[in-house]
Design an enzyme around this catalytic site. Structure first.
Site, PDB file in Angstrom:
ATOM      1  N   THR A   1       2.820  -8.832  14.890  1.00 65.76           N
ATOM      2  CA  THR A   1       3.162 -10.198  15.278  1.00 65.76           C
ATOM      3  C   THR A   1       2.729 -11.093  14.122  1.00 65.76           C
ATOM      4  OG1 THR A   1       0.990 -10.782  16.151  1.00 65.76           O
ATOM      5  CG2 THR A   1       2.460  -9.594  17.621  1.00 65.76           C
TER       6      THR A   1
ATOM      7  N   LYS B   1      -0.611 -11.196   8.807  1.00 67.52           N
ATOM      8  CA  LYS B   1      -1.483 -11.551   7.672  1.00 67.52           C
ATOM      9  C   LYS B   1      -2.593 -12.513   8.061  1.00 67.52           C
ATOM     10  CE  LYS B   1       2.108 -12.640   4.639  1.00 67.52           C
ATOM     11  NZ  LYS B   1       3.168 -11.782   4.961  1.00 67.52           N
TER      12      LYS B   1
ATOM     13  N   VAL C   1       1.035  -7.492   1.786  1.00 66.01           N
ATOM     14  CA  VAL C   1       1.495  -7.820   0.425  1.00 66.01           C
ATOM     15  C   VAL C   1       2.583  -6.834   0.034  1.00 66.01           C
ATOM     16  CG1 VAL C   1       0.809  -8.060  -1.990  1.00 66.01           C
ATOM     17  CG2 VAL C   1      -0.825  -8.623  -0.195  1.00 66.01           C
TER      18      VAL C   1
ATOM     19  N   ALA D   1       5.399  -5.900   1.510  1.00 63.79           N
ATOM     20  CA  ALA D   1       5.990  -5.091   2.590  1.00 63.79           C
ATOM     21  C   ALA D   1       5.576  -3.625   2.453  1.00 63.79           C
ATOM     22  CB  ALA D   1       7.506  -5.251   2.623  1.00 63.79           C
TER      23      ALA D   1
ATOM     24  N   LEU E   1       5.677  -1.685  -0.114  1.00 60.12           N
ATOM     25  CA  LEU E   1       5.235  -1.226  -1.450  1.00 60.12           C
ATOM     26  C   LEU E   1       3.741  -0.903  -1.433  1.00 60.12           C
ATOM     27  CD1 LEU E   1       6.886  -3.795  -3.908  1.00 60.12           C
ATOM     28  CD2 LEU E   1       7.609  -1.451  -3.406  1.00 60.12           C
TER      29      LEU E   1
ATOM     30  N   GLU F   1       9.429 -15.250   6.702  1.00 58.82           N
ATOM     31  CA  GLU F   1       8.462 -15.327   7.790  1.00 58.82           C
ATOM     32  C   GLU F   1       9.177 -15.994   8.964  1.00 58.82           C
ATOM     33  OE1 GLU F   1       4.889 -14.625   7.884  1.00 58.82           O
ATOM     34  OE2 GLU F   1       5.627 -13.369   6.253  1.00 58.82           O
TER      35      GLU F   1
ATOM     36  N   ASP G   1       2.873 -18.508   1.798  1.00 57.80           N
ATOM     37  CA  ASP G   1       2.886 -17.060   1.981  1.00 57.80           C
ATOM     38  C   ASP G   1       2.428 -16.343   0.708  1.00 57.80           C
ATOM     39  OD1 ASP G   1       3.623 -14.716   3.529  1.00 57.80           O
ATOM     40  OD2 ASP G   1       5.193 -14.473   2.015  1.00 57.80           O
TER      41      ASP G   1
ATOM     42  N   LYS H   1      -0.945 -14.027  -0.102  1.00 60.27           N
ATOM     43  CA  LYS H   1      -0.874 -12.656  -0.641  1.00 60.27           C
ATOM     44  C   LYS H   1      -1.761 -12.504  -1.873  1.00 60.27           C
ATOM     45  CE  LYS H   1       3.716 -11.636   1.139  1.00 60.27           C
ATOM     46  NZ  LYS H   1       5.145 -11.823   0.897  1.00 60.27           N
TER      47      LYS H   1
ATOM     48  N   GLY I   1      12.039  -7.102   4.262  1.00 60.29           N
ATOM     49  CA  GLY I   1      13.031  -6.367   5.065  1.00 60.29           C
ATOM     50  C   GLY I   1      12.332  -5.566   6.131  1.00 60.29           C
TER      51      GLY I   1
END
Ligand code: ADP
Ligand code: ASP
Ligand code: MG
Length: 813
Positions: free
Chosen positions: A554, A578, A608, A610, A612, A666, A677, A681, A795
């Protein structure tokens, strides 16, 4: 000669008694057979309840007793041909009239002594064995019924009488040697004292009756017929994957039964072990199952552990004080006091400092223990040499049992490691010097989890069960659920992990299923109960399932505020959210520390980049001793998408709208566009690099006109349309210089900043397409050429796979 004992569940209904008949048709032709019968089903408990009600002056006992009587009469009617019923019916009816008289006496006198208890309970076995005898007669198995009160002689310690073996063995031999019938039926559990008062051998004692008879007659085998297919690696009611132990030594079986494996009454094995009579445990309902053989030369596979059992309702008594050190006789007095008060000691531990002695006893004895021990040590307590006895209740003992433990090291390490990882606090530990048993005292609420954790650790090399609680079923959440469903089989087969979603919620609904929620049904939440976050968290904690992982998908602050509660119960958290990591440094640090303290994983890779591996890579660099000097990164999939797609032909607002529609932003796109955002990160990366940093410490050169950032999301889109020229100018300026626009985050020497930059074609950031992210780590080892992590950074699908990877990492902790 063989002895077969049938337990209460084998005699509970006409159907089960017919099964017993079938078994006996086969068994009785093989050899002379003594059959020992328990009371039917739950009769003993029910009789006890009637007596207790009567003793309290409650008339309801009559109705209950009527129920018991009726049940027995119905069994007779269902089993016997009508022509044979009447004499048995009147015989049994007469005995229930005696029970009625007895209860009436208890009711009038309000007296329910142990002596009366034994008299009352004896009817359970008396009537069941007579019914079985008549039924066997009716199916052609001729038999003789012999009253156990004439065979087994005990002292007068009612409810748990001690057998006088010499007299008993002689009586059994004398009585049975003159019997002509090949089949004899004896009621279990009951006996008599020297004065011919009825006594009982302790709850579950029919097993013992059978063992005493088997030993007296040197039977070739003692068969215990029950409702499970043998002695199992753990109580099957608590551990789903418990399995039957095919062979086991007397000592191991004894240890398991002493520590709670109810399938055999603990004293049972003593007499048969002395005579080396093998014991076979069989399932009345599945007689083809081979069962368990208990014997002296149980084969030894390489298994160190044979089984796990538990005893609930335990209290720990601790006697502590400086006056105990080095003075002999303290423990003697403690144990003497306990013994004089008839209190059985189940477990003992003493620290080598001799400063304290701790004993585990049955909880019902605590009051008596406290009063008598404080009295016995009154003198020392009043002089301050010893503290008054400390009593802790609501505890249980978990015991690992196995003969092979002595030749292996590391068993206790493995045991306590597994319990610790699951947040099970251990209050006391004992290991017998035989090294056949390691016992841990834990909270009774943790028993179910503890049994399963240990069972998994020692018996289920096949897989580890991981219980997931997922909150959030939006874009990422629903992708995650389908990925889990798709991979479940693969993970079980190849990684020995069984992932189960046992709790699922979104902002409206929540659902629980300890056996795993059906993920194939997309509408499963529709008919579920209403979501209540506190309730959801409470349920996770009370379910107390092993290897629990909470997954927050969420963007909700209230959900993030629950992590600490979960960590404190050793529940791991995987957060896509986050908010916690980008809250105050104090909170971030607190959560990391509390997670570490309770052995829980706290993973947030998708905060941070997604899916990766950005945080994972950073952690690996640091763990291997490298030092991060600088981070440069393009971390907003949304902003990349927007600047890669914006060239003035469509409005800036419509490109942002497209990014939102495609699920890159977001939930509130202003967090992306305004740079917040990205600030979060880079702050998380700085914090993970060891920097104490807050959001306010980060410089943000926002390219957004302030007017766009006020009001609602609709206002935001309208304002952007009004400011189209502003965006167009930014684009044209960069385009003219042959550069591209990227929203860059930077961290160097403790400082972090974010802002839009024009990137020239030589730079690593120039060729960054679609929604890609890139992170450059400049470290001591990667000085000139940075370590680069690059790829799709937004994504639902990739974010879900990042969450999934974290779940697997958490499962392996
Ligand atoms: P009976 O009525 O036949 O005497 P019990 O109820 O006394 O049967 O004992 C059988 C029960 O013991 C099983 O149904 C099972 O739930 C329980 N049990 C506890 N621990 C174990 C274990 N380690 N192996 C098998 N059964 C166990
Ligand atoms: N009927 C007795 C009890 O329930 C004895 C037994 O079943 O073994 O304790
Ligand atoms: Mg039993």
């Amino acid at each position: 000669m063989q002895v077969l004992k049938f337990g209460g569940s084998s005699l509970a209904t006409p159907e089960s008694i017919r099964k017993v008949g079938e078994i006996l048709q086969e068994e009785t032709v093989k050899d002379h057979t003594i059959i020992v019968a328990s009371a039917t089903g739950k009769t003993t408990d029910q009789l006890l309840n009637c007596g207790a009600l009567a003793a309290k002056g409650k008339q309801e006992y009559k109705e209950k007793l009527q129920g018991i009587t009726q049940r027995h009469l119905e069994i007779i009617k269902a089993l016997l041909p009508v022509t044979n019923q009447s004499s048995l019916l009147s015989k049994i009816m007469q005995q229930f009239n005696e029970v009625d008289d007895l209860c009436n006496g208890i009711f009038l006198l309000r007296d329910f002594s142990n002596k009366t208890i034994d008299q009352l309970l004896s009817y359970g076995e008396l009537v069941s064995s007579q019914i079985l005898s008549a039924y066997l007669d009716s199916i052609g198995i001729k038999n003789k019924w012999i009253d156990a009160r004439e065979l087994i002689v005990t002292d007068s310690n009612y409810t748990k009488a001690v057998v006088d073996f010499n007299t008993t063995i002689k009586k059994i031999q004398d009585a049975l040697n003159i019997v002509n019938e090949k089949v004899v039926i004896v009621p279990g559990f009951i006996a008599s004292d020297d004065n011919e008062n009825v006594t009982t051998l302790g709850r579950g004692g029919s097993d013992y009756t059978a063992a005493i008879i088997a030993a007296a007659l040197k039977a070739s085998v003692l068969q215990i017929w029950t409702d499970v297919s043998g002695l199992m690696t753990a109580d099957p009611r608590s551990v789903n994957h418990a399995r039957v132990i095919p062979r086991i030594s007397y000592q191991e079986a004894m240890e398991l039964s002493h520590f709670g494996a109810k399938v055999i009454y603990p004293p049972t094995l003593q007499p048969v072990m002395q005579s080396q009579i093998p014991v076979l445990i069989k399932n009345t309902f599945i007689p083809v199952d081979p069962g368990t053989i208990i014997e002296s030369n149980a084969d030894h596979t390489n298994k160190t552990i044979r089984g796990i059992s538990n005893i609930n309702h335990i209290a720990l008594l601790s006697l502590e004080g400086s006056g105990m050190v080095g003075i002999p006789g303290f423990s003697k007095r403690l144990f003497e006091t306990l013994a004089d008060n008839g209190i059985n000691v189940i477990l003992i531990t003493q620290a080598s400092s001799e400063h304290s002695i701790c004993v585990g006893v049955e909880e019902m004895n605590t009051y008596k223990a406290k009063a008598s021990i404080d009295k016995a040590f009154n003198h020392e307590i009043s002089r301050g040499l010893v503290n008054p006895l400390v009593v802790e209740k609501d505890l249980a003992i978990l015991a690992l049992v196995g003969d092979n433990m002595k030749s292996h090291s590391g068993t206790s390490g493995k045991m306590f490691g597994a319990l610790g990882r699951n947040g099970i606090n251990i209050r006391a530990i004992a290991q017998g010097s035989s090294e056949r048993n390691i016992s841990a005292v834990i909270a009774v609420n943790d028993v179910q989890k503890g049994l399963n954790v240990l069972h998994e650790e020692f018996f289920e090399t096949t897989y580890k069960q991981v219980n997931l609680f997922v909150v959030g079923t939006g874009n990422v959440g629903s992708k995650l659920l389908s990925q889990i469903q798709q991979q479940q089989h693969y993970l079980q087969k190849n990684s020995r992990l069984q992932l189960r979603v046992v709790g699922l919620a979104n902002s409206r609904k929540m659902l629980f299923d300890d056996e795993g929620i059906d993920l194939q049904n997309p509408g499963i939440l529709q008919n579920a109960g209403e979501m209540n976050l506190d309730e959801f968290i409470r349920k996770i904690q009370t379910s107390n399932l092993r290897n629990s992982v909470f997954i927050d998908i969420t963007a909700n602050e209230a959900v993030a505020a629950k992590y600490a509660d979960l960590f404190s119960k050793s529940i791991s958290v995987v957060a896509c959210n986050k908010i916690a990591c980008s809250s105050s440094y104090k909170n971030y640090k607190y959560l990391k520390d509390i997670a570490t303290e309770h052995n829980a994983a706290y993973l947030f890779e998708t905060n941070v980049g997604a899916g990766l591996p950005v945080i994972g890579t950073l952690n690996d660099l640091l763990r291997s001793g490298d030092k991060v000097n600088e981070i440069q990164a393009v971390l907003s999939g949304t902003l990349n998408f927007v600047f890669n797609n914006y060239n003035g032909s469509k409005t800036f607002a419509s490109v942002v709208r497209q990014a939102q529609d495609e699920g890159y932003t977001e939930p509130d796109p202003r967090l992306d566009l305004g740079g917040t955002d990205v600030m979060r990160k880079i702050m998380i990366l700085a914090r993970e690099s060891g920097q104490v940093i807050e959001l306010d410490d980060i410089t943000n050169e926002s390219f957004m006109p302030p007017a766009c950032m006020q009001g609602s999301v609709d206002d935001f889109y309208n304002e952007m349309k009004k400011h189209e020229n502003h965006f167009k100018n930014i684009y044209e300026e960069a385009n003219k210089a042959g550069k591209k626009l990227k929203f860059v985050a930077r961290y160097k020497e403790g400082k972090a900043s974010v802002g839009l930059q024009q990137i020239d074609p030589q730079h690593d950031f120039y060729h960054l397409y679609g929604k890609d992210n890139i992170v450059l780590f400049y470290t001591d080892r990667y000085k000139d050429q940075p370590m680069v992590v690059k790829g799709a950074g937004a994504g639902a699908e990739v974010t879900a796979s990042g969450v999934f990877a974290d779940i697997i990492r958490a499962a392996r902790v």
